[in-house]
Design a protein around this motif. Sequence first.
Motif, PDB file in Angstrom:
ATOM      1  N   UNK A 138       0.831  -1.207   0.000  1.00 31.73           N
ATOM      2  CA  UNK A 138       0.000   0.000   0.000  1.00 31.73           C
ATOM      3  C   UNK A 138       0.866   1.259   0.000  1.00 31.73           C
ATOM      4  N   UNK A 139       1.941   1.237   0.761  1.00 34.25           N
ATOM      5  CA  UNK A 139       2.862   2.377   0.796  1.00 34.25           C
ATOM      6  C   UNK A 139       3.546   2.541  -0.550  1.00 34.25           C
ATOM      7  N   UNK A 140       3.974   1.434  -1.141  1.00 35.01           N
ATOM      8  CA  UNK A 140       4.637   1.481  -2.456  1.00 35.01           C
ATOM      9  C   UNK A 140       3.704   2.058  -3.529  1.00 35.01           C
ATOM     10  N   UNK A 141       2.469   1.605  -3.526  1.00 35.56           N
ATOM     11  CA  UNK A 141       1.497   2.095  -4.511  1.00 35.56           C
ATOM     12  C   UNK A 141       1.248   3.592  -4.309  1.00 35.56           C
ATOM     13  N   UNK A 142       1.063   4.016  -3.073  1.00 32.75           N
ATOM     14  CA  UNK A 142       0.825   5.441  -2.824  1.00 32.75           C
ATOM     15  C   UNK A 142       2.067   6.268  -3.144  1.00 32.75           C
ATOM     16  N   UNK A 193       9.719  12.281  -6.818  1.00 32.78           N
ATOM     17  CA  UNK A 193      10.265  13.177  -7.837  1.00 32.78           C
ATOM     18  C   UNK A 193      11.693  13.593  -7.530  1.00 32.78           C
ATOM     19  N   UNK A 194      12.083  13.547  -6.278  1.00 33.85           N
ATOM     20  CA  UNK A 194      13.448  13.908  -5.886  1.00 33.85           C
ATOM     21  C   UNK A 194      14.386  12.712  -5.947  1.00 33.85           C
ATOM     22  N   UNK A 195      13.889  11.588  -6.424  1.00 38.32           N
ATOM     23  CA  UNK A 195      14.705  10.384  -6.564  1.00 38.32           C
ATOM     24  C   UNK A 195      14.955   9.638  -5.270  1.00 38.32           C
ATOM     25  N   UNK A 196      14.221   9.958  -4.252  1.00 42.17           N
ATOM     26  CA  UNK A 196      14.389   9.294  -2.955  1.00 42.17           C
ATOM     27  C   UNK A 196      13.605   7.988  -2.933  1.00 42.17           C
ATOM     28  N   UNK A 197      14.078   7.063  -2.106  1.00 37.33           N
ATOM     29  CA  UNK A 197      13.343   5.815  -1.897  1.00 37.33           C
ATOM     30  C   UNK A 197      12.134   6.088  -1.013  1.00 37.33           C
ATOM     31  N   UNK A 198      11.142   5.221  -1.128  1.00 36.80           N
ATOM     32  CA  UNK A 198       9.946   5.371  -0.309  1.00 36.80           C
ATOM     33  C   UNK A 198      10.298   5.189   1.169  1.00 36.80           C
ATOM     34  N   UNK A 199       9.503   5.776   2.056  1.00 34.71           N
ATOM     35  CA  UNK A 199       9.758   5.571   3.485  1.00 34.71           C
ATOM     36  C   UNK A 199       9.476   4.119   3.871  1.00 34.71           C
ATOM     37  N   UNK A 200      10.127   3.655   4.915  1.00 38.56           N
ATOM     38  CA  UNK A 200       9.860   2.306   5.415  1.00 38.56           C
ATOM     39  C   UNK A 200       8.466   2.291   6.040  1.00 38.56           C
ATOM     40  N   UNK A 201       7.966   1.091   6.301  1.00 31.66           N
ATOM     41  CA  UNK A 201       6.650   0.967   6.930  1.00 31.66           C
ATOM     42  C   UNK A 201       6.602   1.744   8.242  1.00 31.66           C
ATOM     43  N   UNK A 202       7.596   1.555   9.091  1.00 32.12           N
ATOM     44  CA  UNK A 202       7.571   2.210  10.400  1.00 32.12           C
ATOM     45  C   UNK A 202       7.750   3.721  10.271  1.00 32.12           C
ATOM     46  N   UNK A 203       8.552   4.206   9.321  1.00 31.22           N
ATOM     47  CA  UNK A 203       8.693   5.650   9.098  1.00 31.22           C
ATOM     48  C   UNK A 203       7.358   6.251   8.665  1.00 31.22           C
TER      49      UNK A 203
END
Length: 160
Positions: A112-116, A134-144
Amino acid sequence: MLSDGMLFSCIDRYVTIIHVVAAMSNTRHMKGEFMMDIAVVKDYELERYITDIMLDIGVPAHLKGYHYLRDAILLSGRDMEVVSSVTKLLYPTIAKRFKTSSQKVERAIRNAIEVSWTRGNVETFEKLFGYSIEQGKNRPTNSEYIARIADKICLDFKAM
């Protein structure tokens, strides 16, 4: 005592006047101002608030992870200690409620986090997390992800 103008200026766009009036009897007094404590907010009000934020971010409501994530944020908002131990406290609690395994809860939340993250509202992500895809950052972890939204909710309700 809060004047009408002060009361209306304190209301965040996700919370209706009815919720504030209903919760006014459950406020605590600090430094001359009234502050609403998240512990006194009813679950359905908090759930509605979390739902609005999740839909703003772009978490699709049809995913199982959406429901798990909403519960995770709700539990974390009530007790931030669960975020420090997601695999031992948070996921098992949610899994028990939905009659599934902790691994499935973790995977569904991650999905769900990846899709969003890939399809969601970039501006809202930048506002909440300080960065976006857009800034090329990885998605936040589940806990973040869970901790940041739970923290935002706690701060929003304290600001009222």
